[in-house]
Design a protein around this motif. Structure first.
Motif, short mmCIF file in Angstrom:
data_model
loop_
_atom_site.label_atom_id
_atom_site.label_comp_id
_atom_site.label_asym_id
_atom_site.label_seq_id
_atom_site.Cartn_x
_atom_site.Cartn_y
_atom_site.Cartn_z
N TYR A 135 0.80 -1.23 0.00
CA TYR A 135 0.00 0.00 0.00
C TYR A 135 0.83 1.28 0.00
CZ TYR A 135 -3.69 -3.30 1.23
OH TYR A 135 -4.56 -4.38 1.23
N GLN A 136 2.11 1.18 0.38
CA GLN A 136 2.97 2.37 0.42
C GLN A 136 3.63 2.64 -0.93
OE1 GLN A 136 2.98 4.11 3.28
NE2 GLN A 136 1.64 2.54 4.14
N LEU A 137 3.48 1.73 -1.88
CA LEU A 137 4.23 1.79 -3.13
C LEU A 137 3.86 3.02 -3.97
CD1 LEU A 137 6.40 -0.16 -4.17
CD2 LEU A 137 4.68 -1.15 -5.69
N GLU A 138 4.91 3.72 -4.43
CA GLU A 138 4.74 4.89 -5.28
C GLU A 138 5.29 4.66 -6.68
OE1 GLU A 138 6.56 8.19 -3.31
OE2 GLU A 138 5.29 8.04 -1.54
N GLU A 139 6.20 3.70 -6.83
CA GLU A 139 6.76 3.38 -8.14
C GLU A 139 6.95 1.89 -8.29
OE1 GLU A 139 10.60 4.38 -11.05
OE2 GLU A 139 10.37 5.43 -9.13
N LEU A 140 6.42 1.34 -9.37
CA LEU A 140 6.61 -0.06 -9.72
C LEU A 140 7.05 -0.10 -11.17
CD1 LEU A 140 6.46 -3.11 -9.50
CD2 LEU A 140 3.97 -2.97 -9.76
N SER A 141 8.31 -0.42 -11.38
CA SER A 141 8.88 -0.43 -12.73
C SER A 141 9.55 -1.78 -12.98
CB SER A 141 9.89 0.71 -12.90
OG SER A 141 10.36 0.76 -14.21
N ALA A 142 9.03 -2.50 -13.96
CA ALA A 142 9.58 -3.83 -14.27
C ALA A 142 9.62 -4.05 -15.78
CB ALA A 142 8.74 -4.91 -13.59
N PHE A 143 9.80 -2.96 -16.54
CA PHE A 143 9.80 -3.12 -18.00
C PHE A 143 11.04 -3.87 -18.48
CE2 PHE A 143 11.90 1.07 -17.50
CZ PHE A 143 13.01 0.93 -18.32
N ASN A 144 10.91 -4.43 -19.68
CA ASN A 144 11.99 -5.18 -20.31
C ASN A 144 12.46 -6.36 -19.48
OD1 ASN A 144 13.26 -4.97 -22.93
ND2 ASN A 144 13.50 -2.78 -22.52
N ASN A 145 11.50 -7.24 -19.17
CA ASN A 145 11.79 -8.54 -18.57
C ASN A 145 11.04 -9.59 -19.38
OD1 ASN A 145 13.44 -8.49 -15.89
ND2 ASN A 145 12.14 -6.68 -15.75
N PHE A 146 10.81 -10.76 -18.79
CA PHE A 146 10.05 -11.81 -19.46
C PHE A 146 8.84 -12.19 -18.62
CE2 PHE A 146 14.46 -12.29 -20.91
CZ PHE A 146 14.28 -12.23 -22.29
N LEU A 147 8.27 -11.22 -17.93
CA LEU A 147 7.12 -11.47 -17.07
C LEU A 147 5.90 -11.80 -17.92
CD1 LEU A 147 7.68 -8.56 -14.53
CD2 LEU A 147 8.30 -10.97 -14.27
N THR A 148 5.04 -12.66 -17.38
CA THR A 148 3.89 -13.13 -18.15
C THR A 148 2.65 -13.17 -17.26
OG1 THR A 148 3.13 -14.86 -19.64
CG2 THR A 148 4.35 -15.57 -17.66
N GLY A 149 1.59 -13.78 -17.78
CA GLY A 149 0.34 -13.84 -17.04
C GLY A 149 -0.47 -12.57 -17.21
N LYS A 150 -1.53 -12.47 -16.43
CA LYS A 150 -2.37 -11.29 -16.47
C LYS A 150 -1.89 -10.27 -15.45
CE LYS A 150 -6.56 -13.58 -18.13
NZ LYS A 150 -8.01 -13.80 -17.90
N ILE A 151 -2.09 -9.02 -15.75
CA ILE A 151 -1.77 -7.98 -14.76
C ILE A 151 -2.78 -8.11 -13.64
CG2 ILE A 151 -1.63 -5.50 -14.34
CD1 ILE A 151 -0.94 -5.16 -17.31
N PRO A 152 -2.33 -8.35 -12.40
CA PRO A 152 -3.27 -8.58 -11.30
C PRO A 152 -4.19 -7.38 -11.07
CG PRO A 152 -1.02 -9.16 -10.66
CD PRO A 152 -0.92 -8.43 -11.95
N ALA A 153 -5.47 -7.65 -10.92
CA ALA A 153 -6.43 -6.58 -10.64
C ALA A 153 -6.09 -5.88 -9.32
CB ALA A 153 -7.84 -7.15 -10.59
N THR A 154 -5.38 -6.59 -8.44
CA THR A 154 -5.04 -6.02 -7.13
C THR A 154 -4.08 -4.83 -7.23
OG1 THR A 154 -3.30 -7.70 -6.93
CG2 THR A 154 -5.42 -8.17 -5.88
N VAL A 155 -3.45 -4.64 -8.41
CA VAL A 155 -2.61 -3.45 -8.58
C VAL A 155 -3.43 -2.19 -8.33
CG1 VAL A 155 -1.29 -2.12 -10.28
CG2 VAL A 155 -1.00 -4.58 -10.16
N GLY A 156 -4.73 -2.28 -8.57
CA GLY A 156 -5.60 -1.14 -8.31
C GLY A 156 -5.68 -0.73 -6.86
N ASN A 157 -5.17 -1.58 -5.94
CA ASN A 157 -5.15 -1.24 -4.51
C ASN A 157 -4.04 -0.27 -4.16
OD1 ASN A 157 -7.23 -3.09 -4.20
ND2 ASN A 157 -5.87 -4.74 -3.53
N LEU A 158 -3.09 -0.08 -5.08
CA LEU A 158 -1.90 0.73 -4.79
C LEU A 158 -2.22 2.20 -5.04
CD1 LEU A 158 0.71 -1.62 -6.53
CD2 LEU A 158 -0.12 -1.68 -4.16
N ARG A 159 -3.06 2.77 -4.20
CA ARG A 159 -3.64 4.09 -4.46
C ARG A 159 -2.62 5.22 -4.49
NH1 ARG A 159 -9.20 3.42 -3.67
NH2 ARG A 159 -9.61 1.25 -4.25
N GLY A 160 -1.44 5.00 -3.91
CA GLY A 160 -0.41 6.04 -3.92
C GLY A 160 0.54 5.95 -5.09
#
Length: 292
Positions: A135-160
């Motif tokens: 919940y404290q997260l202000e920046e999430l940067s993970a571009f240029n990797n090999f991550l897969t799956g669906k973007i979790p809907a829970t990312v919407g909880n990171l209001r900051g």
């Protein structure tokens, strides 16, 4: 005599403060991380004989590890699961290295984390649903990797959250409508994935958004009419998708764009309040300045 005692006691306190050490649990977590990422081959290595507070890229406050910044330092191998034991961590910057293995599920337990930068590595696997607990997260940067799956809907909880960049991975499925709850968001990069479906109407709520990069996906449908509310946009890239209509873009009223890229073969569009003569192509890498 009292003065001598007072002086001795002060020196004792000073010595205690100077040589205070982090907990054994945190030190073990750091050591495991050093081993798993091939620390002997880092550009700037840790001198394990010195106090942890003197280790390169490690910041200690009140005997607790609050920051690890090893940007562009030749880290190789997987991130140790022990990373989850650094429970006071606020900044974790491991960008521009050669990290492999799955995205560590244990990162989602770092409840004090404000900045998580893992871009330009070789990480795979999925983002855990529990990422929404940061919940404290202000920046999430993970571009240029090999991550897969669906973007979790829970990312919407990171209001900051102010920066979310998951570009150049293998994410698929719809863009979660919950992203429309991230009203503090200034940068959203989902460039070059396998995302499909329509852009959620709720993304029109992102009134602070300055950079929106959705290019090179399989998105379709119409551009939401709610996008007329995105008055802060400076970078807007939606080209190389399968949109059926760009009509809503006619109603955008923003300041001049730094970048505006769309599928220009649609000759029926009529844009207003956009000065195309001052637009330019974007650098979608969102790279950090490489430290010397």
């Amino acid at each position: 005599m009292k003065k001598i005692y007072s002086l001795s006691f002060s020196l004792f306190l000073l010595t205690t403060v100077c040589f205070a050490e982090i907990s054994k649990k945190e030190k073990k977590a750091l050591m495991d991380f050093y081993t798993s990422t091939n620390g002997q081959h880092w550009v700037k290595k840790w001198d394990l004989k010195k106090p942890v507070s003197q280790w390169y890229g490690v910041k200690v406050v009140d005997d607790k590890v609050v920051e690890i910044n090893l940007f562009h330092n030749n880290l190789m191998g997987p991130i140790s699961s022990e990373i989850g034991k650094l429970e006071h961590l606020e900044v974790l910057n491991l960008a521009f290295n050669s990290l492999t293995g799955n995205f560590p599920q244990e990162i989602a337990s770092l409840n004090n984390l404000k900045v998580l930068k893992l871009e330009m590595n070789r990480l795979k696997g999925e983002l855990p649903m529990e990422i929404g607990n940061l919940y404290q997260l202000e920046e999430l940067s993970a571009f240029n990797n090999f991550l897969t799956g669906k973007i979790p809907a829970t990312v919407g909880n990171l209001r900051g959250l102010k920066i979310l960049n998951l570009s150049s991975n293998d994410f698929y499925g719809d863009i979660p409508s919950s992203l429309g709850q991230l009203t503090q968001l200034e940068t959203l990069g989902l460039f070059e994935n396998k995302l499909e479906g329509a852009i959620p109407n709720d993304m029109g709520n992102l009134s602070n958004l300055k950079e929106l990069v959705l290019a090179n996906n399989n998105l379709n449908g119409e551009i939401p009419s709610e996008f007329a509310q995105l008055a802060s946009l400076e970078v807007f890239q939606i080209q190389n998708n399968n949109f059926s209509s760009f009509k809503a873009l006619e109603f955008l009223e923003t300041k001049e764009y730094l970048v505006f890229d769309y599928d220009k073969d649609d000759r029926k569009l009529e844009f207003k309040d956009i000065n195309f003569s001052k637009t330019k192509m974007a650098d979608t890498k969102f790279e950090d300045d490489i430290e010397e």
